[in-house]
Design an enzyme around this catalytic site. Structure first.
Site, PDB file in Angstrom:
ATOM      1  N   GLY A 111      -6.085  -2.966  -4.085  1.00  0.00           N
ATOM      2  CA  GLY A 111      -5.022  -2.751  -3.119  1.00  0.00           C
ATOM      3  C   GLY A 111      -4.886  -3.926  -2.178  1.00  0.00           C
ATOM      4  O   GLY A 111      -5.740  -4.820  -2.126  1.00  0.00           O
ATOM      5  N   THR A 112      -3.794  -3.904  -1.424  1.00  0.00           N
ATOM      6  CA  THR A 112      -3.517  -4.993  -0.488  1.00  0.00           C
ATOM      7  C   THR A 112      -2.371  -4.563   0.416  1.00  0.00           C
ATOM      8  O   THR A 112      -1.811  -3.481   0.256  1.00  0.00           O
ATOM      9  CB  THR A 112      -3.147  -6.278  -1.247  1.00  0.00           C
ATOM     10  OG1 THR A 112      -3.004  -7.352  -0.325  1.00  0.00           O
ATOM     11  CG2 THR A 112      -1.830  -6.111  -1.976  1.00  0.00           C
ATOM     12  N   THR A 113      -2.015  -5.415   1.348  1.00  0.00           N
ATOM     13  CA  THR A 113      -0.813  -5.231   2.155  1.00  0.00           C
ATOM     14  C   THR A 113      -0.137  -6.583   2.332  1.00  0.00           C
ATOM     15  O   THR A 113      -0.732  -7.507   2.904  1.00  0.00           O
ATOM     16  CB  THR A 113      -1.134  -4.643   3.545  1.00  0.00           C
ATOM     17  OG1 THR A 113      -1.809  -3.394   3.397  1.00  0.00           O
ATOM     18  CG2 THR A 113       0.143  -4.425   4.337  1.00  0.00           C
TER      19      THR A 113
END
Length: 294
Positions: free
Chosen positions: A78-80
C-alpha cells in the site's frame, strides 16, 4: 564405497528419480567400477550393483511437488500518493513507506520518479513494476524527443504508458501512476493504471491511503496558490499515514511549474517525517484525529 551411495539414495527416498537413474547409469559402467576398485573386488561389486538395480525397480520414490502445489505468496502492499492542479502548477505529495505484507520493507522509498525535465511520475502498487516501467517511459520520452526535435507532451507520455499497461493487462502487472508535467498546453495531470485506463483531471489520489487523503482533498480548488496546495497535499498525506497501516515514513512534496531558462519544470520542495508533522499539528491546535497520540 559406490554401493553405499546407491543404498543411501534408496533408503532415504529423498532424491528425485533423475538423481537415482543418473547414479545407476554411472555405477553400471564397467569402466567406472574397474577404475574405482582393485581387480580382486570388481566382480563382487558388480554383482552387488546388479542386485541393487533390481531392488530399485520395485521402489516408489516420492514425487517432486509441482509449481502449482507451492503456496502463493500474497503479500499486501500500500501507499498514498496524490496530485492536484493549482493556479500556477501542479503539487504532488507522496509518502515513503514500502510494505511487504505485515512487514515494513523500507521507510525511505522514493515514490516520485523523473521522466525528463518536464514530467514526473508517482508510484502506487508493486515497486518493481512501477520503477521499471516508469524508467522505460523515461527512455521512450527521450527517444520521442530525439526523433521529433521537440519536447514530448504530457498527454503523449501518459498515452505511451497506458499502451504499455494495456498490452500487459492480464500478466499480473500491479501499477498505478500519476503522470504530471508542464507542456505547451500548461500544467497537465493524468492517472494511468495497470489495466491501461488513462484519465485526465485536476485532483487524483492513489494507493491504500487514498480514501483518507481524498477526504482532505475536498478542500481543493483550482485557483489555489502553490503554497496553499502544498499545505493541503501535505495535510492529506499526513492524515492518510495516520489511518492507513501501509502508509508512513516521510511526506515528500514536489511542485511542477512553468519551465525555467533551462527547460526544467519540477522541483522537490520538502521532505518531512510524519511524526514531526503530527507533533507540529498538535502544537498548532490542528491535530484533529492526532490529539489522542499526545
Amino acid at each position: 564405497k559406490a554401493t553405499v551411495s546407491v543404498l543411501y539414495c534408496v533408503q532415504s527416498l529423498a532424491s528425485p528419480m533423475t538423481c537415482v537413474n543418473d547414479t545407476m547409469h554411472d555405477l553400471r559402467d564397467v569402466n567406472f567400477v574397474k577404475a574405482m576398485l582393485p581387480a580382486s573386488k570388481q566382480q563382487s561389486e558388480i554383482d552387488e550393483l546388479m542386485a541393487a538395480d533390481k531392488t530399485l525397480k520395485n521402489v516408489k520414490l516420492p514425487v517432486c511437488p509441482r509449481p502449482s502445489a507451492i503456496p502463493k505468496l500474497n503479500l499486501e502492499k500500500g501507499t498514498t500518493t496524490l496530485g492536484i492542479v493549482v493556479k500556477d502548477g501542479i503539487v504532488l505529495c507522496v509518502d515513503s513507506r514500502a510494505s511487504t505484507g505485515e512487514f515494513i520493507a523500507s521507510r525511505t522509498t522514493q515514490k516520485v520518479l523523473p521522466m525528463g525535465k518536464t514530467i514526473l511520475g508517482t508510484m502506487a502498487g508493486g515497486a518493481a513494476d512501477c520503477q521499471y516501467w516508469e524508467r522505460v517511459l523515461g527512455v521512450e520520452c527521450r527517444l520521442w524527443e530525439l526523433r521529433n526535435k521537440t519536447t514530448i507532451t504530457v498527454a503523449a507520455a501518459s498515452k505511451i504508458l497506458a499502451g504499455i499497461s494495456y498490452s500487459r493487462r492480464n500478466s499480473g502487472l500491479c501499477m498505478g501512476t500519476l503522470v504530471a508535467g508542464w507542456d505547451e498546453f500548461g500544467p497537465q495531470l493524468y492517472t494511468v493504471d495497470d489495466q491501461g485506463t488513462r484519465l485526465k483531471g485536476d485532483k487524483f489520489s492513489q494507493g491504500s491511503g487514498s480514501v483518507y487523503a481524498l477526504g482532505i482533498l475536498e478542500e481543493h480548488r483550482t485557483d489555489m496558490s502553490i503554497e496553499e496546495g502544498i499545505d493541503l497535499g501535505r495535510r492529506a498525506v499526513m492524515h492518510a499515514t495516520h489511518r492507513d497501516a501501509y502508509s508512513g515514513g516521510y511526506v515528500q512534496v514536489y511542485v511542477v511549474r512553468a519551465p525555467d531558462e533551462n527547460g526544467h519544470c519540477w522541483e522537490r520542495v520538502s521532505r518531512d517525517d510524519v511524526q514531526d508533522l503530527y507533533k507540529k499539528a498538535h502544537e498548532d491546535g490542528t491535530a484533529g484525529c492526532f490529539k489522542d497520540l499526545f
